[in-house]
Scaffold this motif. Structure first.
Motif, mmCIF file in Angstrom:
data_model
loop_
_atom_site.group_PDB
_atom_site.id
_atom_site.type_symbol
_atom_site.label_atom_id
_atom_site.label_comp_id
_atom_site.label_asym_id
_atom_site.label_seq_id
_atom_site.Cartn_x
_atom_site.Cartn_y
_atom_site.Cartn_z
ATOM 1 N N GLU A 158 -12.995 8.797 -12.910
ATOM 2 C CA GLU A 158 -12.757 8.066 -11.663
ATOM 3 C C GLU A 158 -11.655 8.708 -10.852
ATOM 4 O OE1 GLU A 158 -11.509 5.313 -8.634
ATOM 5 O OE2 GLU A 158 -10.247 6.066 -10.237
ATOM 6 N N GLU A 159 -10.587 9.125 -11.532
ATOM 7 C CA GLU A 159 -9.425 9.654 -10.801
ATOM 8 C C GLU A 159 -9.679 11.044 -10.213
ATOM 9 O OE1 GLU A 159 -7.284 7.677 -9.969
ATOM 10 O OE2 GLU A 159 -6.753 6.255 -11.553
ATOM 11 N N GLY A 161 -12.889 11.697 -8.792
ATOM 12 C CA GLY A 161 -14.014 11.614 -7.867
ATOM 13 C C GLY A 161 -15.346 11.154 -8.441
ATOM 14 N N GLY A 187 -6.002 -4.996 -7.215
ATOM 15 C CA GLY A 187 -4.848 -5.858 -7.442
ATOM 16 C C GLY A 187 -5.021 -7.219 -6.809
ATOM 17 N N LEU A 200 -12.925 -2.174 0.248
ATOM 18 C CA LEU A 200 -12.264 -0.959 -0.221
ATOM 19 C C LEU A 200 -12.423 0.078 0.884
ATOM 20 C CD1 LEU A 200 -13.908 -0.900 -3.745
ATOM 21 C CD2 LEU A 200 -11.457 -1.235 -3.350
ATOM 22 N N LEU A 203 -13.100 7.505 1.533
ATOM 23 C CA LEU A 203 -12.149 8.606 1.384
ATOM 24 C C LEU A 203 -12.808 9.945 1.694
ATOM 25 C CD1 LEU A 203 -9.238 9.166 0.147
ATOM 26 C CD2 LEU A 203 -10.421 9.650 -1.986
ATOM 27 N N ARG A 333 -8.358 8.063 4.657
ATOM 28 C CA ARG A 333 -8.925 6.797 4.167
ATOM 29 C C ARG A 333 -9.832 6.277 5.264
ATOM 30 N NH1 ARG A 333 -7.802 5.638 -1.361
ATOM 31 N NH2 ARG A 333 -6.007 6.968 -1.724
ATOM 32 N N HIS A 367 -13.425 15.834 -2.508
ATOM 33 C CA HIS A 367 -14.387 14.785 -2.812
ATOM 34 C C HIS A 367 -14.238 13.677 -1.795
ATOM 35 C CE1 HIS A 367 -11.199 12.266 -4.452
ATOM 36 N NE2 HIS A 367 -10.791 13.287 -5.186
ATOM 37 N N GLY A 403 -7.158 0.725 -0.985
ATOM 38 C CA GLY A 403 -7.534 1.723 -1.982
ATOM 39 C C GLY A 403 -9.029 2.022 -1.938
ATOM 40 N N SER A 404 -9.433 2.962 -2.776
ATOM 41 C CA SER A 404 -10.831 3.390 -2.778
ATOM 42 C C SER A 404 -11.407 3.413 -4.189
ATOM 43 C CB SER A 404 -10.944 4.804 -2.196
ATOM 44 O OG SER A 404 -10.300 4.889 -0.944
ATOM 45 N N ILE A 405 -12.602 2.913 -4.325
ATOM 46 C CA ILE A 405 -13.388 3.117 -5.551
ATOM 47 C C ILE A 405 -14.769 3.530 -5.039
ATOM 48 C CG2 ILE A 405 -14.097 2.156 -7.778
ATOM 49 C CD1 ILE A 405 -12.057 -0.068 -7.447
ATOM 50 N N PRO A 406 -14.910 4.817 -4.722
ATOM 51 C CA PRO A 406 -16.095 5.281 -3.995
ATOM 52 C C PRO A 406 -17.417 4.917 -4.663
ATOM 53 C CG PRO A 406 -14.453 7.021 -4.112
ATOM 54 C CD PRO A 406 -13.949 5.912 -4.982
ATOM 55 N N ILE A 431 1.008 1.898 -9.776
ATOM 56 C CA ILE A 431 -0.099 2.747 -10.209
ATOM 57 C C ILE A 431 0.020 4.099 -9.503
ATOM 58 C CG2 ILE A 431 -1.640 0.793 -10.750
ATOM 59 C CD1 ILE A 431 -3.234 1.462 -8.209
ATOM 60 N N HIS A 432 -0.339 5.147 -10.199
ATOM 61 C CA HIS A 432 -0.239 6.550 -9.746
ATOM 62 C C HIS A 432 1.215 7.032 -9.636
ATOM 63 C CE1 HIS A 432 -4.537 6.935 -7.830
ATOM 64 N NE2 HIS A 432 -4.525 6.111 -8.866
HETATM 65 N N1 BES Z 1 -8.001 1.702 -9.045
HETATM 66 C C1 BES Z 1 -7.781 2.637 -8.016
HETATM 67 C C2 BES Z 1 -8.182 2.134 -6.649
HETATM 68 C C3 BES Z 1 -7.507 0.881 -6.143
HETATM 69 C C4 BES Z 1 -6.257 0.482 -6.593
HETATM 70 C C5 BES Z 1 -8.164 0.124 -5.205
HETATM 71 C C6 BES Z 1 -5.679 -0.686 -6.113
HETATM 72 C C7 BES Z 1 -7.571 -1.008 -4.709
HETATM 73 C C8 BES Z 1 -6.340 -1.421 -5.179
HETATM 74 C C9 BES Z 1 -8.552 3.912 -8.342
HETATM 75 O O1 BES Z 1 -8.350 4.330 -9.656
HETATM 76 C C10 BES Z 1 -8.040 5.022 -7.487
HETATM 77 O O2 BES Z 1 -6.937 5.433 -7.678
HETATM 78 N N2 BES Z 1 -8.852 5.512 -6.556
HETATM 79 C C11 BES Z 1 -8.492 6.641 -5.782
HETATM 80 C C12 BES Z 1 -9.686 7.331 -5.228
HETATM 81 C C13 BES Z 1 -10.381 8.247 -6.198
HETATM 82 C C14 BES Z 1 -11.608 8.857 -5.562
HETATM 83 C C15 BES Z 1 -9.466 9.326 -6.708
HETATM 84 C C16 BES Z 1 -7.629 6.215 -4.632
HETATM 85 O O3 BES Z 1 -7.752 5.106 -4.092
HETATM 86 O O4 BES Z 1 -6.779 7.042 -4.256
#
Ligand code: BES
Ligand code: MN
Ligand code: MN
Length: 462
Positions: A158-159, A161, A187, A200, A203, A333, A367, A403-406, A431-432
């Motif tokens: 996922e992280e 793409g 969240g 969401l 990206l 985004r 991606h 955020g994104s969850i494509p 996160i991250h």
């Molecule tokens: N879980 C996140 C996305 C997220 C976090 C959405 C909090 C809404 C609230 C996911 O693991 C993530 O980090 N997605 C990436 C995109 C992905 C294509 C690398 C992002 O949003 O940067």
């Protein structure tokens, strides 16, 4: 479900210990040095699903990291919930900014998490949230409270793409057939203000390379007479926003759907304290597109951000040099209806078009993915909303996330089902970032809320 809270109380120490073990494995998908660890994590997830009582658990090979598929079918006439999550994590660096090592989980109390939070990379995104589903399933199966069929699909890219998942889903439509997709990878507003994510962003992620002279030059002998790729790159980047912080790439906003006055007014009702917001990240003031609030800027509006920039001399001391090359990683985004492939093309054409002849530029797409919005007058939303109402004592607020969850848009396209995003993390969970953590209270609350969703969804689907 009194038995549910008792079950959680009786087993919570084990639930925490198991998550700690999962968090110890550094499943960084972006870095090939962790290849074996990512594979070991897949095995861990597989075993956990077996132990939770799934009948069929498979480690599905893909061109990349394996996808764990599991199912427990109790009656083909009952609805099927498909749970999605990811077992890979972001790289931990900058590692020196962590208070404790990222893959040696520790539990510490914080102001926001007085019951304690587990500090580790992936604690919230997404191992902790994914594992809540496995523990909720364990409860439902072992106590005879599973009201419908369930399938799990847990990926390890996922992280980076979700490329293998995009390959896997269209090839396994029948296997993955479901009535709703359930994800905890987002969240909520606060522990006393539950919310359900209804949107969401998409990206588009690109890398740019600017090349000037064929070698690094003496900045005295050549300076002023040849284009410096770093100067040019920063000039181009600066021109990508105008004085109102609108993005200047022609056509960028063409397909953006503006929200109605009513929708914006509804959004503005969500509790938000701008002073707290500023304080939480130590900034003097917020910044962004003119005409929009902070919550609009980070959810319903598209953005363009430089995520990394480098080139030239970065060692100790000074070196008088004009570098041959300069680089940047840029992400945009996107909001629903903006197509990420179109936007990538628009960006590429614009970036390459405005560069002066004195340099050559190359734009390489990484991606991307589509955004997502989901209506709230649906059975899955009601089932989730009522589940929160039971366990939090409050009706959750629908909220679009930045955020994104494509993969969510792809699920809808390929599997024709809606996704419900029940996230239990907080923005402050980092996160991250260094010191990522997940509240113990949130972890257990998630485990408690999920079975109510299954029950409500099954009943409402009748
Ligand atoms: N879980 C996140 C996305 C997220 C976090 C959405 C909090 C809404 C609230 C996911 O693991 C993530 O980090 N997605 C990436 C995109 C992905 C294509 C690398 C992002 O949003 O940067
Ligand atoms: Mn995630
Ligand atoms: Mn993530």
């Amino acid at each position: 479900m009194k038995a549910l809270t008792t079950y959680i109380e009786n087993h919570k120490n084990r639930f925490i210990d198991e998550l700690v073990e999962l968090l110890k494995i550094p499943s960084v998908s972006a870095d090939s040095a962790y290849n074996q660890d990512v594979l070991n994590t897949a095995e861990f997830v597989k075993k956990s699903l077996e132990k939770a009582g799934c009948e069929l658990v498979e480690l599905c090979e893909t061109p990349g990291y394996p996808i764990i598929y599991a199912e427990k079918i109790i009656d083909p006439n009952l609805p099927t919930v498909l749970v999605y999550g990811h077992y890979d994590v972001q790289p931990a660096d900058p590692i020196e900014l962590w208070t404790s090592p990222p893959f040696e989980p520790v539990i510490k109390k914080t102001e926001i998490h007085p019951e304690g939070a587990i500090f580790a990379r992936g604690a919230c995104d997404d191992k902790g949230q994914m594992y809540m589903h496995i523990k909720a399933l364990e409860y439902m199966i072992s106590t005879g409270n599973l009201p419908c069929n369930v399938k799990f699909m847990i990926e390890g890219e996922e992280e980076v793409g979700s490329e293998s998942l995009s390959w896997f889903v269209p090839r396994n439509k029948e296997k993955l057939a479901n009535d709703v997709i359930l994800i905890s990878d987002t969240g909520m507003i606060a522990n006393d203000i539950p919310s359900i994510t209804t949107g969401l962003r998409g990206l588009s992620y690109v890398e740019v390379e600017v090349t000037g002279p064929n070698r690094d030059l003496h900045s005295g002998l050549y300076g002023g007479a040849v284009a410096n790729p770093i100067n040019i790159l920063t000039k181009i980047i600066a021109s990508l926003h105008d004085e109102n912080n609108h993005i200047t790439v022609p056509g960028f906003y063409d397909n953006v759907v503006d929200l109605s006055k009513e929708e914006r007014a509804e959004m503005a009702k969500a509790p938000f304290d701008i002073e707290n917001y500023k304080k939480s990240i130590d900034i003097g003031d917020v910044y962004g597109e003119k005409g929009y609030s902070t919550n609009e800027r980070n959810s319903i509006r598209p953005t363009l951000d430089v995520n990394g920039i480098w080139g030239g001399y970065m060692g100790e001391g000074a070196k008088t040099v004009i570098a041959s090359k300069a680089y940047a990683k840029i992400s945009m985004r996107l909001v629903p209806n903006q197509d990420w492939r179109d936007i990538t093309k628009l960006f590429k054409n614009h970036f390459e078009g405005i560069a002066p002849k004195s340099v050559s530029v190359k734009v390489t797409p990484h991606h991307g993915g589509q955004g997502y919005v989901t209506p709230i007058d649906t059975i899955p939303y009601k089932a989730a909303s009522n589940a929160y109402k039971t366990t939090f004592g409050k009706t959750p607020i629908p909220q679009r996330s930045g955020g994104s969850i494509p993969i969510v848009a792809l699920f809808e396209q390929e599997l024709k089902s809606k996704t419900i995003l029940m996230g239990f993390g907080l923005d402050s969970d980092a996160i991250h970032s260094p010191d990522e953590h997940f509240g113990i209270w949130n972890y257990l609350k998630g485990i408690e809320t999920i079975p109510h969703f299954y029950k409500n969804f099954t009943e409402l689907s009748k």
